[in-house]
Design a protein around this motif. Sequence first.
Motif, PDB file in Angstrom:
ATOM      1  N   ILE A   6      42.337  42.242  33.309  1.00  0.00           N
ATOM      2  CA  ILE A   6      43.547  42.481  32.516  1.00  0.00           C
ATOM      3  C   ILE A   6      43.346  41.813  31.158  1.00  0.00           C
ATOM      4  N   ALA A   7      43.206  42.611  30.139  1.00  0.00           N
ATOM      5  CA  ALA A   7      42.894  42.129  28.798  1.00  0.00           C
ATOM      6  C   ALA A   7      43.930  41.132  28.299  1.00  0.00           C
ATOM      7  N   GLY A   8      43.435  40.045  27.745  1.00  0.00           N
ATOM      8  CA  GLY A   8      44.299  39.052  27.139  1.00  0.00           C
ATOM      9  C   GLY A   8      44.992  38.121  28.109  1.00  0.00           C
ATOM     10  N   ARG A   9      44.805  38.331  29.414  1.00  0.00           N
ATOM     11  CA  ARG A   9      45.504  37.489  30.377  1.00  0.00           C
ATOM     12  C   ARG A   9      44.548  36.702  31.258  1.00  0.00           C
ATOM     13  N   TYR A  10      43.251  36.970  31.187  1.00  0.00           N
ATOM     14  CA  TYR A  10      42.243  36.294  32.007  1.00  0.00           C
ATOM     15  C   TYR A  10      42.613  36.353  33.482  1.00  0.00           C
ATOM     16  N   ARG A  11      42.977  37.553  33.927  1.00  0.00           N
ATOM     17  CA  ARG A  11      43.326  37.780  35.328  1.00  0.00           C
ATOM     18  C   ARG A  11      42.564  38.991  35.832  1.00  0.00           C
ATOM     19  N   TYR A  12      42.282  38.989  37.121  1.00  0.00           N
ATOM     20  CA  TYR A  12      41.592  40.099  37.768  1.00  0.00           C
ATOM     21  C   TYR A  12      42.565  40.771  38.727  1.00  0.00           C
TER      22      TYR A  12
ATOM     23  N   GLY B 290      47.359  61.139  43.359  1.00  0.00           N
ATOM     24  CA  GLY B 290      46.903  60.271  42.270  1.00  0.00           C
ATOM     25  C   GLY B 290      47.601  58.926  42.297  1.00  0.00           C
ATOM     26  N   GLY B 291      47.515  58.217  41.222  1.00  0.00           N
ATOM     27  CA  GLY B 291      48.161  56.920  41.100  1.00  0.00           C
ATOM     28  C   GLY B 291      47.328  55.785  41.650  1.00  0.00           C
ATOM     29  N   LYS B 292      47.915  54.609  41.637  1.00  0.00           N
ATOM     30  CA  LYS B 292      47.206  53.445  42.130  1.00  0.00           C
ATOM     31  C   LYS B 292      48.175  52.459  42.757  1.00  0.00           C
ATOM     32  N   GLU B 293      47.640  51.642  43.645  1.00  0.00           N
ATOM     33  CA  GLU B 293      48.400  50.601  44.322  1.00  0.00           C
ATOM     34  C   GLU B 293      47.703  49.274  44.045  1.00  0.00           C
ATOM     35  N   VAL B 294      48.405  48.333  43.458  1.00  0.00           N
ATOM     36  CA  VAL B 294      47.839  47.016  43.194  1.00  0.00           C
ATOM     37  C   VAL B 294      47.823  46.237  44.498  1.00  0.00           C
ATOM     38  N   VAL B 295      46.616  45.840  44.923  1.00  0.00           N
ATOM     39  CA  VAL B 295      46.445  45.112  46.175  1.00  0.00           C
ATOM     40  C   VAL B 295      46.656  43.620  45.951  1.00  0.00           C
ATOM     41  N   GLY B 296      46.193  43.118  44.810  1.00  0.00           N
ATOM     42  CA  GLY B 296      46.366  41.705  44.510  1.00  0.00           C
ATOM     43  C   GLY B 296      45.912  41.391  43.105  1.00  0.00           C
ATOM     44  N   GLU B 297      46.363  40.247  42.589  1.00  0.00           N
ATOM     45  CA  GLU B 297      46.019  39.813  41.243  1.00  0.00           C
ATOM     46  C   GLU B 297      45.724  38.326  41.294  1.00  0.00           C
ATOM     47  N   VAL B 298      44.580  37.919  40.726  1.00  0.00           N
ATOM     48  CA  VAL B 298      44.161  36.521  40.798  1.00  0.00           C
ATOM     49  C   VAL B 298      43.674  36.044  39.431  1.00  0.00           C
ATOM     50  N   ALA B 299      43.538  34.727  39.295  1.00  0.00           N
ATOM     51  CA  ALA B 299      43.188  34.154  38.005  1.00  0.00           C
ATOM     52  C   ALA B 299      41.740  33.688  37.893  1.00  0.00           C
ATOM     53  N   SER B 300      40.990  33.664  38.991  1.00  0.00           N
ATOM     54  CA  SER B 300      39.610  33.183  38.910  1.00  0.00           C
ATOM     55  C   SER B 300      38.682  34.059  39.739  1.00  0.00           C
ATOM     56  N   VAL B 301      37.401  33.950  39.451  1.00  0.00           N
ATOM     57  CA  VAL B 301      36.406  34.721  40.194  1.00  0.00           C
ATOM     58  C   VAL B 301      36.359  34.260  41.650  1.00  0.00           C
ATOM     59  N   ALA B 302      36.510  32.968  41.890  1.00  0.00           N
ATOM     60  CA  ALA B 302      36.531  32.452  43.265  1.00  0.00           C
ATOM     61  C   ALA B 302      37.704  33.048  44.052  1.00  0.00           C
TER      62      ALA B 302
END
Length: 57
Positions: free
Chosen positions: A6-12, A24-36
Amino acid sequence: MTVELIAGRYRYRLVHRYRPEFGGGKEVVGEVASVADLERLLRRRSPITLADLHEVA
């Protein structure tokens, strides 16, 4: 499943995308802040790992 940076937010964000024939479309499964954290999320929610993502890139 795809991983979006996510550009500008340092989140994956881990996203499940539906094919057009299924609406079509998408479902967000999860959002995290680090690679770990992304690695843990992948382990819990999908059959792929960070190593699999590296091979594709």
